[in-house]
Design an enzyme around this catalytic site. Structure first.
Site, short mmCIF file in Angstrom:
data_model
loop_
_atom_site.label_atom_id
_atom_site.label_comp_id
_atom_site.label_asym_id
_atom_site.label_seq_id
_atom_site.Cartn_x
_atom_site.Cartn_y
_atom_site.Cartn_z
N ASN A 46 74.00 -40.14 -69.41
CA ASN A 46 73.82 -38.81 -69.47
C ASN A 46 73.24 -38.31 -68.31
OD1 ASN A 46 71.02 -39.65 -70.00
ND2 ASN A 46 70.67 -38.05 -71.49
N GLY A 47 72.99 -39.15 -67.13
CA GLY A 47 72.20 -38.77 -66.13
C GLY A 47 70.89 -39.19 -65.85
N GLN A 106 64.05 -24.50 -46.83
CA GLN A 106 63.55 -23.36 -47.90
C GLN A 106 61.83 -23.49 -47.74
OE1 GLN A 106 65.44 -22.85 -51.57
NE2 GLN A 106 66.87 -24.56 -50.83
N ASP A 180 67.77 -23.14 -30.39
CA ASP A 180 67.33 -21.89 -30.58
C ASP A 180 65.89 -21.78 -30.09
OD1 ASP A 180 65.47 -23.01 -32.38
OD2 ASP A 180 67.28 -22.99 -33.95
N LYS A 204 71.29 -17.83 -30.45
CA LYS A 204 72.33 -17.81 -31.56
C LYS A 204 72.07 -16.81 -32.64
CE LYS A 204 70.24 -21.15 -34.44
NZ LYS A 204 70.18 -22.59 -35.00
N ASP A 232 67.86 -31.50 -31.98
CA ASP A 232 67.62 -30.59 -33.19
C ASP A 232 66.66 -31.65 -34.11
OD1 ASP A 232 67.57 -28.43 -35.04
OD2 ASP A 232 69.95 -28.01 -34.67
N ASP A 236 73.51 -30.64 -40.10
CA ASP A 236 74.19 -30.70 -41.49
C ASP A 236 75.67 -30.51 -41.45
OD1 ASP A 236 74.67 -30.31 -44.32
OD2 ASP A 236 73.31 -28.66 -44.54
N THR A 237 76.20 -29.30 -41.50
CA THR A 237 77.63 -29.37 -41.51
C THR A 237 78.12 -29.26 -39.94
OG1 THR A 237 77.54 -26.82 -41.29
CG2 THR A 237 77.91 -27.87 -43.49
#
Length: 326
Positions: A46-47, A106, A180, A204, A232, A236-237
């Site tokens: 079940n994880g 975050q 940045d 940016k 950096d 990520d992407t």
């Protein structure tokens, strides 16, 4: 090698590893001339996660190594359970070693009714039983204040910069480029390690309502005919960093080398990085990079010796700061 190390005060060190990135933990243990503590860990149907240590940790100074690639929540929960198990097994102290601090982006509220998840992670570590945190290249320095206890903030810049110095023939023709304005202070540190290289930064724009989306518009600083080291903390992407490479090449840069600490490499990062025009992408192994995400101009450097030295300094009650003073 032994799974226990003692110092003159007869204190005992144990190093334990989660399942997210066992190769890094093995490299750290090897650098310490030490064995990882034998551990049983598995996932129920079940994880749910189960963890048990196969040797006594009573009175030990324990270091809990866990990276946080996808699925990040699974590995975070495993690490919290490991901390709880050590606490209940009477470990003397527990140090969380999270090379890539989870939820680091975050770290503040952009809009009302948003969480500050990076603070929540620190609270979870503390509640589980952690006495100390050890991380590499935090997304923002303010995260150091979220944890109610000592936090060792390690820097991968010396590891990355050493590789750049060995690779580039003419350091006088290097410009350090921040992606940045927020990382200009970090770029200044880079410049010091690269013989006082001049700085530039990419302007940016970012839509806070759209995740993983930023648009690089122009570059401020002299990059024409120069080798640009684009820095950096994480990739990520890859959209932001690939866009920055295009801006630099359009402004006449001779070549671009990307240097970043954390290779998150969510899709379609591999495609973007391999086609963006950078001559090399240099990262560390704070996160695992599986074979299917490796490409021709990718270089992965080991962060294990740095983390091992920091663990040794903490265990011997030495100075982590002195690692970077020289």
């Amino acid at each position: 090698m032994s799974s226990e190390i003692t110092n003159p005060g007869e204190r005992k060190l144990v190093v334990v590893s989660g399942r997210a990135h066992p190769k890094l933990a093995e490299e750290i243990a090897q650098a310490l001339d030490h064995d990882l503590l034998p551990t049983s860990a598995y996932t129920f149907a079940n994880g749910e996660t189960y963890v048990r240590f196969e040797e006594s940790v009573r009175g030990a100074d324990a270091f809990v190594i866990q990276s946080h690639p996808a699925p990040i929540n699974e590995w975070l929960m495993e690490q919290l359970i490991m901390i709880d198990a050590l606490k209940r097994a009477s470990a003397r102290s527990i140090t969380v070693v999270s090379p890539f601090y989870p939820y680091a982006r975050q770290d503040k509220k952009h809009k009302g009714r948003e969480p500050i998840s990076a603070r929540l992670i620190s609270d979870l570590y503390k509640t589980a039983g952690a006495d100390r945190l050890m991380c590499v290249d935090l997304h923002t320095s303010q995260i150091q204040g979220f944890f109610d206890g000592p936090l060792d903030h390690l820097f991968a810049i010396p590891v990355l910069a050493k590789h750049i110095r060995e690779r580039v023939e003419d350091l006088s023709n290097v410009t350090v480029v921040s992606p940045d304005t927020g990382r200009v202070r970090v770029a200044e540190h880079w410049a010091t390690l690269l013989n006082g290289a001049p700085l530039a930064f990419v302007h940016k724009t970012r839509d806070i309502n759209v995740p993983n989306h930023a648009v690089s518009k122009t570059v401020v600083g002299n990059v024409e005919g120069r080798t640009c080291v684009l820095i950096d903390d994480m990739i990520d992407t890859g959209g932001t960093i690939a866009g920055a490479v295009k801006v630099l090449m359009d402004k006449g840069a001779k070549e671009v080398i990307i240097a970043a600490t954390h290779p998150v490499l969510s899709d379609p990062a591999v495609e973007r990085l391999s086609e963006c025009g950078a001559v090399e992408v240099v990262v560390t192994n704070t996160l695992p990079v599986p074979e299917e995400k490796r490409f021709e101009n990718l270089t992965v450097l080991s962060i294990a010796p740095l983390i091992a030295r920091a663990i040794r300094e903490v265990f011997d009650e030495g100075s982590v700061t002195e690692i970077f003073d020289h």
